[in-house]
Design a protein around this motif. Structure first.
Motif, mmCIF file in Angstrom:
data_model
loop_
_atom_site.group_PDB
_atom_site.id
_atom_site.type_symbol
_atom_site.label_atom_id
_atom_site.label_comp_id
_atom_site.label_asym_id
_atom_site.label_seq_id
_atom_site.Cartn_x
_atom_site.Cartn_y
_atom_site.Cartn_z
ATOM 1 N N ILE A 102 0.845 -1.206 0.000
ATOM 2 C CA ILE A 102 0.000 0.000 0.000
ATOM 3 C C ILE A 102 0.873 1.246 0.000
ATOM 4 O O ILE A 102 0.616 2.204 -0.741
ATOM 5 C CB ILE A 102 -0.964 -0.019 1.208
ATOM 6 N N ALA A 103 1.920 1.257 0.829
ATOM 7 C CA ALA A 103 2.803 2.425 0.889
ATOM 8 C C ALA A 103 3.506 2.645 -0.444
ATOM 9 O O ALA A 103 3.702 3.787 -0.865
ATOM 10 C CB ALA A 103 3.832 2.243 2.007
ATOM 11 N N ARG A 104 3.880 1.561 -1.120
ATOM 12 C CA ARG A 104 4.493 1.714 -2.446
ATOM 13 C C ARG A 104 3.519 2.339 -3.428
ATOM 14 O O ARG A 104 3.888 3.168 -4.239
ATOM 15 C CB ARG A 104 4.962 0.357 -2.969
ATOM 16 N N PHE A 105 2.238 1.913 -3.359
ATOM 17 C CA PHE A 105 1.246 2.484 -4.256
ATOM 18 C C PHE A 105 0.985 3.946 -3.925
ATOM 19 O O PHE A 105 0.813 4.775 -4.825
ATOM 20 C CB PHE A 105 -0.061 1.691 -4.198
ATOM 21 N N LEU A 106 0.962 4.294 -2.625
ATOM 22 C CA LEU A 106 0.713 5.682 -2.237
ATOM 23 C C LEU A 106 1.823 6.617 -2.701
ATOM 24 O O LEU A 106 1.598 7.823 -2.819
ATOM 25 C CB LEU A 106 0.562 5.794 -0.714
ATOM 26 N N GLY A 107 2.984 6.083 -2.975
ATOM 27 C CA GLY A 107 4.102 6.911 -3.404
ATOM 28 C C GLY A 107 4.290 6.977 -4.905
ATOM 29 O O GLY A 107 5.340 7.411 -5.370
ATOM 30 N N THR A 108 3.273 6.585 -5.675
ATOM 31 C CA THR A 108 3.426 6.571 -7.126
ATOM 32 C C THR A 108 2.647 7.716 -7.767
ATOM 33 O O THR A 108 1.664 8.222 -7.205
ATOM 34 C CB THR A 108 2.900 5.248 -7.717
ATOM 35 N N PRO A 109 3.074 8.131 -8.952
ATOM 36 C CA PRO A 109 2.308 9.147 -9.689
ATOM 37 C C PRO A 109 0.905 8.653 -10.057
ATOM 38 O O PRO A 109 -0.029 9.451 -10.160
ATOM 39 C CB PRO A 109 3.135 9.378 -10.949
ATOM 40 N N LEU A 149 0.822 3.368 7.767
ATOM 41 C CA LEU A 149 1.274 2.355 6.811
ATOM 42 C C LEU A 149 2.641 2.723 6.240
ATOM 43 O O LEU A 149 3.508 1.865 6.085
ATOM 44 C CB LEU A 149 0.252 2.206 5.679
ATOM 45 N N ILE A 150 2.834 3.989 5.947
ATOM 46 C CA ILE A 150 4.126 4.437 5.421
ATOM 47 C C ILE A 150 5.211 4.281 6.484
ATOM 48 O O ILE A 150 6.325 3.833 6.188
ATOM 49 C CB ILE A 150 4.026 5.897 4.922
ATOM 50 N N LEU A 151 4.893 4.610 7.739
ATOM 51 C CA LEU A 151 5.876 4.438 8.821
ATOM 52 C C LEU A 151 6.231 2.970 9.018
ATOM 53 O O LEU A 151 7.402 2.629 9.231
ATOM 54 C CB LEU A 151 5.345 5.039 10.120
ATOM 55 N N LEU A 152 5.245 2.099 8.951
ATOM 56 C CA LEU A 152 5.507 0.667 9.087
ATOM 57 C C LEU A 152 6.399 0.180 7.946
ATOM 58 O O LEU A 152 7.352 -0.580 8.168
ATOM 59 C CB LEU A 152 4.199 -0.112 9.111
#
Length: 175
Positions: free
Chosen positions: A33-40, A90-93
């Motif tokens: 999820i964190a990887r997806f949140l960091g995408t364009p 989620l990003i912190l985890l």
């Protein structure tokens, strides 16, 4: 013995089956999820969602609007704050898991560097011992020079013997 504190407590059966999760499943899910949140792509879809929401609730049919513009789009604000409140942990985890992987990788790199240093020191010692041993061993050039010297001595020695023979012969002639 069932009251021992150093043993886990045995639970009785329940009506519902107990669901077993893999210990790392939540971590992998949060990382994905964190990887997806960091995408364009996420930024694009979130922007498109907000634009559609704002357009619908501003210019859409009055009886189908569900978030009024005059109140400040309360539902949209709540949805975005909910998304942010879930995204931050989620990003912190995911960052913590990445830090753990980096720590393990750094430890492996340090161990590999120590092994390489030990191997290099061993090879340097071996090279030094070979150099010392080679100074005690006759090299090809040394053997050639020694053979040349012996050949010269033999040649000069045979010349001396011939001269000595001539002198002896001459002494034999003189009575």
């Amino acid at each position: 013995m069932a009251d021992r504190l150093d043993q886990p407590r045995v639970r009785g059966r329940s009506l519902l089956p107990r669901v077993q999760f893999e210990a790392d499943a939540s971590g992998r899910l949060s990382e994905s999820i964190a990887r997806f949140l960091g995408t364009p792509r996420f930024i694009f879809w979130l922007t498109a969602f907000c634009v559609v929401w704002l357009v619908w609730n501003t210019w859409g049919p009055a009886d189908l609007r569900f978030d009024r513009a005059d109140v400040g789009f309360t539902a949209l604000t709540l949805m975005l704050s909910l998304q942010a409140s879930y995204a931050a942990p989620l990003i912190l985890l995911a960052q913590n898991r990445q830090a753990d992987r980096d720590r393990v990788s750094a430890e492996q790199d340090r161990q590999r560097a120590e092994r390489n240093l030990a191997d290099t020191e061993f090879l340097a010692r071996e090279m030094a011992s070979l150099r010392i041993a080679m100074s005690e061993v006759a090299t090809r050039d040394f053997v050639r020079s020694e053979l040349r010297n012996l050949l010269e001595e033999l040649q000069t020695g045979s010349d001396d013997e011939e001269d000595g023979e001539r002198v002896r012969r001459g002494a034999d002639r003189q009575p």
